[in-house]
Write a protein that holds these residues in place. Structure first.
Motif, PDB file in Angstrom:
ATOM      1  N   ILE A 144     -37.816  36.475  69.563  1.00 45.12           N
ATOM      2  CA  ILE A 144     -38.829  36.359  68.521  1.00 45.12           C
ATOM      3  C   ILE A 144     -38.213  35.547  67.387  1.00 45.12           C
ATOM      4  N   HIS A 145     -38.853  34.450  67.000  1.00 47.04           N
ATOM      5  CA  HIS A 145     -38.346  33.601  65.923  1.00 47.04           C
ATOM      6  C   HIS A 145     -38.784  34.156  64.571  1.00 47.04           C
ATOM      7  N   LEU A 146     -37.836  34.268  63.659  1.00 48.24           N
ATOM      8  CA  LEU A 146     -38.104  34.762  62.310  1.00 48.24           C
ATOM      9  C   LEU A 146     -37.782  33.669  61.307  1.00 48.24           C
ATOM     10  N   ILE A 147     -38.632  33.512  60.306  1.00 44.73           N
ATOM     11  CA  ILE A 147     -38.385  32.542  59.239  1.00 44.73           C
ATOM     12  C   ILE A 147     -38.449  33.281  57.913  1.00 44.73           C
ATOM     13  N   CYS A 148     -37.355  33.247  57.172  1.00 45.34           N
ATOM     14  CA  CYS A 148     -37.271  33.888  55.866  1.00 45.34           C
ATOM     15  C   CYS A 148     -36.742  32.864  54.874  1.00 45.34           C
ATOM     16  N   LYS A 149     -37.631  32.337  54.044  1.00 43.77           N
ATOM     17  CA  LYS A 149     -37.323  31.263  53.101  1.00 43.77           C
ATOM     18  C   LYS A 149     -36.782  30.067  53.871  1.00 43.77           C
ATOM     19  N   GLU A 150     -35.557  29.630  53.602  1.00 44.67           N
ATOM     20  CA  GLU A 150     -35.030  28.470  54.308  1.00 44.67           C
ATOM     21  C   GLU A 150     -34.200  28.841  55.534  1.00 44.67           C
ATOM     22  N   TYR A 151     -34.026  30.133  55.796  1.00 50.66           N
ATOM     23  CA  TYR A 151     -33.224  30.581  56.926  1.00 50.66           C
ATOM     24  C   TYR A 151     -34.102  30.872  58.127  1.00 50.66           C
ATOM     25  N   GLN A 152     -33.626  30.478  59.311  1.00 55.56           N
ATOM     26  CA  GLN A 152     -34.321  30.781  60.549  1.00 55.56           C
ATOM     27  C   GLN A 152     -33.390  31.604  61.429  1.00 55.56           C
ATOM     28  N   SER A 153     -33.917  32.639  62.029  1.00 56.19           N
ATOM     29  CA  SER A 153     -33.126  33.487  62.914  1.00 56.19           C
ATOM     30  C   SER A 153     -33.998  33.935  64.082  1.00 56.19           C
ATOM     31  N   MET A 154     -33.381  34.656  65.005  1.00 62.00           N
ATOM     32  CA  MET A 154     -34.104  35.175  66.165  1.00 62.00           C
ATOM     33  C   MET A 154     -33.755  36.643  66.354  1.00 62.00           C
ATOM     34  N   GLU A 155     -34.726  37.394  66.845  1.00 57.23           N
ATOM     35  CA  GLU A 155     -34.508  38.769  67.271  1.00 57.23           C
ATOM     36  C   GLU A 155     -34.694  38.819  68.772  1.00 57.23           C
ATOM     37  N   ILE A 156     -33.753  39.427  69.467  1.00 54.66           N
ATOM     38  CA  ILE A 156     -33.812  39.518  70.923  1.00 54.66           C
ATOM     39  C   ILE A 156     -33.611  40.969  71.319  1.00 54.66           C
ATOM     40  N   LYS A 157     -34.491  41.489  72.151  1.00 54.07           N
ATOM     41  CA  LYS A 157     -34.372  42.856  72.659  1.00 54.07           C
ATOM     42  C   LYS A 157     -33.476  42.839  73.897  1.00 54.07           C
ATOM     43  N   VAL A 158     -32.462  43.714  73.896  1.00 59.96           N
ATOM     44  CA  VAL A 158     -31.533  43.826  75.014  1.00 59.96           C
ATOM     45  C   VAL A 158     -31.303  45.297  75.319  1.00 59.96           C
ATOM     46  N   LYS A 159     -30.717  45.559  76.474  1.00 60.27           N
ATOM     47  CA  LYS A 159     -30.332  46.930  76.795  1.00 60.27           C
ATOM     48  C   LYS A 159     -28.963  46.918  77.446  1.00 60.27           C
ATOM     49  N   PHE A 160     -28.292  48.049  77.384  1.00 62.73           N
ATOM     50  CA  PHE A 160     -26.991  48.211  78.011  1.00 62.73           C
ATOM     51  C   PHE A 160     -27.014  49.480  78.850  1.00 62.73           C
ATOM     52  N   PRO A 161     -26.149  49.573  79.856  1.00 66.22           N
ATOM     53  CA  PRO A 161     -26.179  50.758  80.724  1.00 66.22           C
ATOM     54  C   PRO A 161     -25.742  52.014  79.981  1.00 66.22           C
ATOM     55  N   ALA A 162     -26.456  53.097  80.223  1.00 70.30           N
ATOM     56  CA  ALA A 162     -26.115  54.404  79.660  1.00 70.30           C
ATOM     57  C   ALA A 162     -26.312  55.454  80.743  1.00 70.30           C
ATOM     58  N   PRO A 163     -25.405  55.543  81.702  1.00 71.21           N
ATOM     59  CA  PRO A 163     -25.628  56.406  82.858  1.00 71.21           C
ATOM     60  C   PRO A 163     -25.455  57.903  82.621  1.00 71.21           C
ATOM     61  N   ARG A 164     -24.782  58.316  81.560  1.00 65.37           N
ATOM     62  CA  ARG A 164     -24.457  59.733  81.408  1.00 65.37           C
ATOM     63  C   ARG A 164     -25.592  60.573  80.838  1.00 65.37           C
ATOM     64  N   GLN A 165     -26.277  60.069  79.841  1.00 67.91           N
ATOM     65  CA  GLN A 165     -27.337  60.839  79.210  1.00 67.91           C
ATOM     66  C   GLN A 165     -28.650  60.092  79.359  1.00 67.91           C
ATOM     67  N   LYS A 166     -29.613  60.736  79.977  1.00 65.39           N
ATOM     68  CA  LYS A 166     -30.889  60.078  80.231  1.00 65.39           C
ATOM     69  C   LYS A 166     -31.707  59.860  78.968  1.00 65.39           C
ATOM     70  N   ASP A 167     -31.524  60.688  77.963  1.00 67.59           N
ATOM     71  CA  ASP A 167     -32.319  60.564  76.743  1.00 67.59           C
ATOM     72  C   ASP A 167     -31.617  59.761  75.644  1.00 67.59           C
ATOM     73  N   SER A 168     -30.481  59.147  75.956  1.00 67.59           N
ATOM     74  CA  SER A 168     -29.763  58.376  74.940  1.00 67.59           C
ATOM     75  C   SER A 168     -30.429  57.013  74.720  1.00 67.59           C
ATOM     76  N   ILE A 169     -30.226  56.468  73.553  1.00 67.50           N
ATOM     77  CA  ILE A 169     -30.791  55.157  73.216  1.00 67.50           C
ATOM     78  C   ILE A 169     -29.902  54.091  73.828  1.00 67.50           C
TER      79      ILE A 169
ATOM     80  N   VAL B 276     -24.616  43.331  77.610  1.00 63.70           N
ATOM     81  CA  VAL B 276     -26.035  43.656  77.549  1.00 63.70           C
ATOM     82  C   VAL B 276     -26.844  42.769  78.477  1.00 63.70           C
ATOM     83  N   LYS B 277     -28.048  43.222  78.779  1.00 64.37           N
ATOM     84  CA  LYS B 277     -29.001  42.473  79.588  1.00 64.37           C
ATOM     85  C   LYS B 277     -30.206  42.144  78.713  1.00 64.37           C
ATOM     86  N   ILE B 278     -30.620  40.892  78.729  1.00 66.15           N
ATOM     87  CA  ILE B 278     -31.775  40.454  77.936  1.00 66.15           C
ATOM     88  C   ILE B 278     -33.034  40.971  78.626  1.00 66.15           C
TER      89      ILE B 278
END
Length: 93
Positions: free
Chosen positions: A15-40, A8-10
């Motif tokens: 985005i830093h997330l804090i839920c009670k005592e746990y800390q995590s991150m959300e990162i948006k990435v994408k991967f190549p999808a050359p066959r279908q233009k409307d695919s996620i 994947v490519k970043i």
């Protein structure tokens, strides 16, 4: 089980997330999808623990990664998330 491996490519800063005592991150990435233009081809990575600090120290937007993790999805939002189990750099420049 929904185990998957992606290269994947970043595309955004984490985005830093804090839920009670746990800390995590959300990162948006994408991967190549050359066959279908409307695919996620965008994913959201969920990272915590040692991978969170490694990500902050070593990676930035436009870097490529090899990720290994578990796929999750929400049908109401039509969004796919990956809970990252392993993270590797790809194409070190």
């Amino acid at each position: 089980m929904n185990h998957a491996i992606f290269v994947v490519k970043i595309i955004e800063k984490p985005i830093h997330l804090i839920c009670k005592e746990y800390q995590s991150m959300e990162i948006k990435v994408k991967f190549p999808a050359p066959r279908q233009k409307d695919s996620i081809n965008k994913l959201t990575l969920l990272i915590w623990g040692n991978y969170k600090s490694d990500f902050i120290n070593y990676y930035k937007a436009q870097d490529y990664l090899i990720i290994e993790g578990i796929l999750t999805s929400q049908s109401s939002v039509n969004e796919v998330k990956v809970i990252v189990k392993k993270l590797y750099p790809f194409l070190l420049l």
